[in-house]
Design an enzyme around this catalytic site. Structure first.
Site, PDB file in Angstrom:
ATOM      1  N   ARG A  52       0.816  -1.221   0.000  1.00  0.00           N
ATOM      2  CA  ARG A  52       0.000   0.000   0.000  1.00  0.00           C
ATOM      3  C   ARG A  52       0.851   1.273   0.000  1.00  0.00           C
ATOM      4  O   ARG A  52       0.490   2.267   0.624  1.00  0.00           O
ATOM      5  CB  ARG A  52      -0.970   0.033   1.185  1.00  0.00           C
ATOM      6  CG  ARG A  52      -2.075  -0.999   1.115  1.00  0.00           C
ATOM      7  CD  ARG A  52      -3.215  -0.503   0.234  1.00  0.00           C
ATOM      8  NE  ARG A  52      -4.211  -1.546   0.072  1.00  0.00           N
ATOM      9  CZ  ARG A  52      -5.298  -1.679   0.837  1.00  0.00           C
ATOM     10  NH1 ARG A  52      -5.540  -0.808   1.773  1.00  0.00           N
ATOM     11  NH2 ARG A  52      -6.135  -2.645   0.621  1.00  0.00           N
ATOM     12  N   ARG A  56      -3.521   6.594   0.223  1.00  0.00           N
ATOM     13  CA  ARG A  56      -3.951   7.778   0.965  1.00  0.00           C
ATOM     14  C   ARG A  56      -2.896   8.422   1.848  1.00  0.00           C
ATOM     15  O   ARG A  56      -3.093   9.547   2.296  1.00  0.00           O
ATOM     16  CB  ARG A  56      -5.192   7.440   1.802  1.00  0.00           C
ATOM     17  CG  ARG A  56      -6.457   7.449   0.950  1.00  0.00           C
ATOM     18  CD  ARG A  56      -7.661   6.971   1.731  1.00  0.00           C
ATOM     19  NE  ARG A  56      -7.483   5.565   2.048  1.00  0.00           N
ATOM     20  CZ  ARG A  56      -8.402   4.827   2.687  1.00  0.00           C
ATOM     21  NH1 ARG A  56      -9.533   5.376   3.077  1.00  0.00           N
ATOM     22  NH2 ARG A  56      -8.178   3.561   2.931  1.00  0.00           N
ATOM     23  N   ARG A  65      -6.954  11.588  -6.892  1.00  0.00           N
ATOM     24  CA  ARG A  65      -8.136  10.741  -6.788  1.00  0.00           C
ATOM     25  C   ARG A  65      -9.431  11.527  -6.581  1.00  0.00           C
ATOM     26  O   ARG A  65     -10.521  10.949  -6.706  1.00  0.00           O
ATOM     27  CB  ARG A  65      -7.965   9.752  -5.618  1.00  0.00           C
ATOM     28  CG  ARG A  65      -7.308   8.424  -5.944  1.00  0.00           C
ATOM     29  CD  ARG A  65      -8.211   7.493  -6.748  1.00  0.00           C
ATOM     30  NE  ARG A  65      -9.579   7.485  -6.269  1.00  0.00           N
ATOM     31  CZ  ARG A  65     -10.007   6.854  -5.196  1.00  0.00           C
ATOM     32  NH1 ARG A  65      -9.186   6.136  -4.484  1.00  0.00           N
ATOM     33  NH2 ARG A  65     -11.266   6.920  -4.830  1.00  0.00           N
ATOM     34  N   ASP A 101      -6.758  -3.183  -7.519  1.00  0.00           N
ATOM     35  CA  ASP A 101      -7.336  -3.793  -6.321  1.00  0.00           C
ATOM     36  C   ASP A 101      -7.645  -5.251  -6.608  1.00  0.00           C
ATOM     37  O   ASP A 101      -7.856  -5.635  -7.763  1.00  0.00           O
ATOM     38  CB  ASP A 101      -8.612  -3.062  -5.883  1.00  0.00           C
ATOM     39  CG  ASP A 101      -8.989  -3.452  -4.453  1.00  0.00           C
ATOM     40  OD1 ASP A 101      -8.436  -2.864  -3.509  1.00  0.00           O
ATOM     41  OD2 ASP A 101      -9.809  -4.378  -4.295  1.00  0.00           O
ATOM     42  N   TYR A 176     -14.818 -11.967   0.610  1.00  0.00           N
ATOM     43  CA  TYR A 176     -15.685 -10.839   0.225  1.00  0.00           C
ATOM     44  C   TYR A 176     -16.929 -11.326  -0.523  1.00  0.00           C
ATOM     45  O   TYR A 176     -18.035 -10.844  -0.289  1.00  0.00           O
ATOM     46  CB  TYR A 176     -14.914  -9.846  -0.653  1.00  0.00           C
ATOM     47  CG  TYR A 176     -13.865  -9.074   0.114  1.00  0.00           C
ATOM     48  CD1 TYR A 176     -14.233  -8.070   1.017  1.00  0.00           C
ATOM     49  CD2 TYR A 176     -12.518  -9.342  -0.036  1.00  0.00           C
ATOM     50  CE1 TYR A 176     -13.284  -7.370   1.740  1.00  0.00           C
ATOM     51  CE2 TYR A 176     -11.555  -8.646   0.686  1.00  0.00           C
ATOM     52  CZ  TYR A 176     -11.939  -7.656   1.566  1.00  0.00           C
ATOM     53  OH  TYR A 176     -10.996  -6.978   2.293  1.00  0.00           O
TER      54      TYR A 176
HETATM   55  O1  CP3 Z   1       0.298   0.347  -3.295  1.00  0.00           O
HETATM   56  C1  CP3 Z   1      -0.212  -0.791  -3.285  1.00  0.00           C
HETATM   57  O2  CP3 Z   1       0.022  -1.616  -2.384  1.00  0.00           O
HETATM   58  C2  CP3 Z   1      -1.053  -1.200  -4.483  1.00  0.00           C
HETATM   59  C3  CP3 Z   1      -2.422  -1.028  -4.365  1.00  0.00           C
HETATM   60  C4  CP3 Z   1      -3.389  -1.998  -3.696  1.00  0.00           C
HETATM   61  C5  CP3 Z   1      -4.699  -1.576  -3.377  1.00  0.00           C
HETATM   62  N1  CP3 Z   1      -5.407  -2.639  -2.955  1.00  0.00           N
HETATM   63  C6  CP3 Z   1      -5.191  -0.219  -3.554  1.00  0.00           C
HETATM   64  C7  CP3 Z   1      -6.334   0.228  -2.715  1.00  0.00           C
HETATM   65  C8  CP3 Z   1      -3.305  -3.345  -3.387  1.00  0.00           C
HETATM   66  C9  CP3 Z   1      -2.113  -4.277  -3.504  1.00  0.00           C
HETATM   67  C10 CP3 Z   1      -4.592  -3.747  -2.917  1.00  0.00           C
HETATM   68  C11 CP3 Z   1      -4.940  -5.112  -2.560  1.00  0.00           C
HETATM   69  C12 CP3 Z   1      -6.077  -5.347  -1.637  1.00  0.00           C
HETATM   70  N2  CP3 Z   1      -7.328  -4.824  -1.695  1.00  0.00           N
HETATM   71  C13 CP3 Z   1      -6.036  -6.310  -0.609  1.00  0.00           C
HETATM   72  C14 CP3 Z   1      -4.852  -7.165  -0.271  1.00  0.00           C
HETATM   73  C15 CP3 Z   1      -3.815  -6.373   0.456  1.00  0.00           C
HETATM   74  C16 CP3 Z   1      -4.124  -6.100   1.901  1.00  0.00           C
HETATM   75  O3  CP3 Z   1      -4.173  -4.911   2.256  1.00  0.00           O
HETATM   76  O4  CP3 Z   1      -4.313  -7.049   2.664  1.00  0.00           O
HETATM   77  C17 CP3 Z   1      -7.291  -6.299   0.008  1.00  0.00           C
HETATM   78  C18 CP3 Z   1      -7.724  -7.142   1.195  1.00  0.00           C
HETATM   79  C19 CP3 Z   1      -8.122  -5.361  -0.700  1.00  0.00           C
HETATM   80  C20 CP3 Z   1      -9.541  -5.034  -0.444  1.00  0.00           C
HETATM   81  C21 CP3 Z   1      -9.670  -3.583  -0.142  1.00  0.00           C
HETATM   82  N3  CP3 Z   1      -9.660  -2.605  -1.109  1.00  0.00           N
HETATM   83  C22 CP3 Z   1      -9.693  -2.926   1.128  1.00  0.00           C
HETATM   84  C23 CP3 Z   1      -9.720  -3.638   2.472  1.00  0.00           C
HETATM   85  C24 CP3 Z   1      -9.712  -1.547   0.891  1.00  0.00           C
HETATM   86  C25 CP3 Z   1      -9.648  -0.402   1.904  1.00  0.00           C
HETATM   87  C26 CP3 Z   1     -10.951   0.273   2.133  1.00  0.00           C
HETATM   88  C27 CP3 Z   1     -10.725   1.617   2.821  1.00  0.00           C
HETATM   89  O5  CP3 Z   1     -11.137   2.633   2.251  1.00  0.00           O
HETATM   90  O6  CP3 Z   1     -10.117   1.625   3.907  1.00  0.00           O
HETATM   91  C28 CP3 Z   1      -9.700  -1.367  -0.518  1.00  0.00           C
HETATM   92  C29 CP3 Z   1      -9.661  -0.087  -1.241  1.00  0.00           C
HETATM   93  C30 CP3 Z   1      -8.315   0.315  -1.691  1.00  0.00           C
HETATM   94  N4  CP3 Z   1      -7.485  -0.469  -2.438  1.00  0.00           N
HETATM   95  C31 CP3 Z   1      -7.689   1.566  -1.476  1.00  0.00           C
HETATM   96  C32 CP3 Z   1      -6.458   1.526  -2.124  1.00  0.00           C
HETATM   97  C33 CP3 Z   1      -5.442   2.619  -2.253  1.00  0.00           C
HETATM   98  C34 CP3 Z   1      -8.293   2.720  -0.725  1.00  0.00           C
HETATM   99  C35 CP3 Z   1      -9.244   3.425  -1.667  1.00  0.00           C
HETATM  100  C36 CP3 Z   1      -9.141   4.930  -1.618  1.00  0.00           C
HETATM  101  O7  CP3 Z   1      -8.020   5.469  -1.651  1.00  0.00           O
HETATM  102  O8  CP3 Z   1     -10.211   5.555  -1.589  1.00  0.00           O
END
Ligand code: CP3
Length: 365
Positions: A52, A56, A65, A101, A176
């Site tokens: 990540r 953010r 974004r 994602d 999910y």
């Molecule tokens: O920089 C990186 O690591 C690459 C980007 C990345 C994202 N999601 C971007 C994202 C990666 C590798 C993921 C994988 C992902 N998504 C996982 C596996 C990794 C982990 O963290 O365990 C999982 C479980 C998800 C499912 C998911 N998507 C979650 C739990 C969330 C967070 C929700 C929140 O708002 O807190 C997302 C959304 C997400 N994916 C965001 C990002 C940057 C946040 C969205 C935003 O910025 O509005």
């Protein structure tokens, strides 16, 4: 696990299914510190990147974004590429990880899913019954064009810095799909694997092929390594994992086996599962922060390269506390054949990005 040395003729032969202009073949990334460490070598400087790292914690991300939904950003090649590059420019990490994602390929296969800010992936309707699973359609490879284009643009900009592609593992996706959204302990998914194994197997088989196609598209477009995230697998016993999950994780990575890129496997709370997760046929194990790297190495065997495992909670601690912890992680990582420094899980959104830059400087010093 005997690996050919980079650049040897046999090693290049293993890559025959990659395009000739792939960064692993044309001299850009095969000798990069990250790829060398993933292949079991110890480069002069400890390579480092952060799960990540895009997102953010970066003001430039929040600005870009504004007004675009998460999954729309993922499907816009110019945007996904620029967001991927932001943390590489800022922190000088040893890899980019493609901004996307785990639910993107599921959406591209036609499932009604969106990402709710502050919550995570939410489905229009959960997928729990035999009929729900039968209604799932395979992923049309053409639908992955925006992903391939985003990766190709990113790789052109990255030069000698490797790009990591990634995907969600079938169990974490099912956590999910079956629940219909984020859940604390994935209870419905863990019930389904016992209550209706046939439906479970059909669902995980579908998820393995969808997520495998997503991985393959990223590698063919230029990713030099991949990470399979089984983030929520730590809620399973070893027996449930081996019987109901591991064969499908192996099926997901079978989609990139002929491409011979390093495969990293990571989940949270996996101290008991590490050997079983490694046994699906991956090269590198990602370790979360609940178990020290020297202990992980003892459980896995010293020949397995490790990635991890700075405690994300310490990113907000005073620098002297964090610095001592990072040095301890690096020291314990010496127990393994090789080590890529990372966090034990993702960067918390409220993290001061300057702290991440400082960790990179420390790792490279
Ligand atoms: O920089 C990186 O690591 C690459 C980007 C990345 C994202 N999601 C971007 C994202 C990666 C590798 C993921 C994988 C992902 N998504 C996982 C596996 C990794 C982990 O963290 O365990 C999982 C479980 C998800 C499912 C998911 N998507 C979650 C739990 C969330 C967070 C929700 C929140 O708002 O807190 C997302 C959304 C997400 N994916 C965001 C990002 C940057 C946040 C969205 C935003 O910025 O509005």
């Amino acid at each position: 696990m005997q690996r050919a040395k980079p650049r040897s003729a046999s090693h290049i032969l293993n890559h025959v299914n990659l395009p000739a202009n792939h960064p692993l073949l044309d001299g850009r990334t095969a000798d990069s510190p990250l790829i060398r460490a993933y292949r079991g070598d110890r480069p002069e400087k400890t390579p480092v990147w952060f799960m990540r790292q895009a997102g953010r914690s970066l003001p430039e991300y929040r600005e870009l974004r504004t007004g675009t939904a998460m999954l729309d950003a993922c499907l816009d090649p110019a945007l996904s590429s620029e967001i991927t590059l932001q943390p590489v420019r800022r922190h000088h990490v040893d890899a980019g990880i493609f901004f996307s994602d785990i639910v993107v390929p599921i959406k591209l296969a036609g499932v009604d899913v969106s990402i709710v800010p502050g919550r995570g992936p939410v489905l229009g309707a959960p997928i729990r019954t035999e009929a729900d699973v039968e209604a799932l359609r395979p992923l049309d490879p053409d639908a992955l064009a925006p992903i391939a284009e985003g990766v190709a643009r990113t790789v052109d900009e990255l030069g000698v810095t490797p790009l990591i592609g990634f995907a969600g593992a079938p169990f974490t996706l099912a956590a999910y799909l079956v629940e219909g959204g984020p859940s604390k302990d994935h209870l419905r998914a863990r019930t389904l694997m016992h209550a209706d194994p046939a439906t479970w197997n059909a669902l995980l088989g579908w998820a393995a092929d969808v997520t495998g196609a997503f991985l393959r598209a990223q590698v063919l477009a230029g990713a030099s390594a991949v990470q399979l995230f089984d983030s929520w697998v730590g809620s399973l016993s070893v027996a449930d994992y081996e019987q109901h999950v591991a064969p499908f994780s192996a099926r997901a990575i079978s989609h990139v086996k002929d491409l011979d890129v390093p495969v990293v496997h990571f989940g949270v709370g996996t101290g008991e599962l590490l050997p079983s997760m490694h046994a699906i046929g991956v090269d590198v194990m990602g370790v979360d922060d609940r178990i020290p790297l020297d202990e992980a190495s003892r459980r896995l065997g010293a020949e397995v390269p490790l990635q991890g495992n700075i405690n994300p909670a310490l990113l907000a601690a005073p620098w002297s506390v964090l610095e001592a912890h990072v040095l301890d992680v690096i020291e314990r990582g010496r127990a393994a054949r090789s080590h890529v420094l990372n966090l034990g899980h993702g960067v918390p959104p409220e993290t001061d990005p300057d702290v991440l830059t400082r960790i990179v400087e420390l790792a490279h010093a």
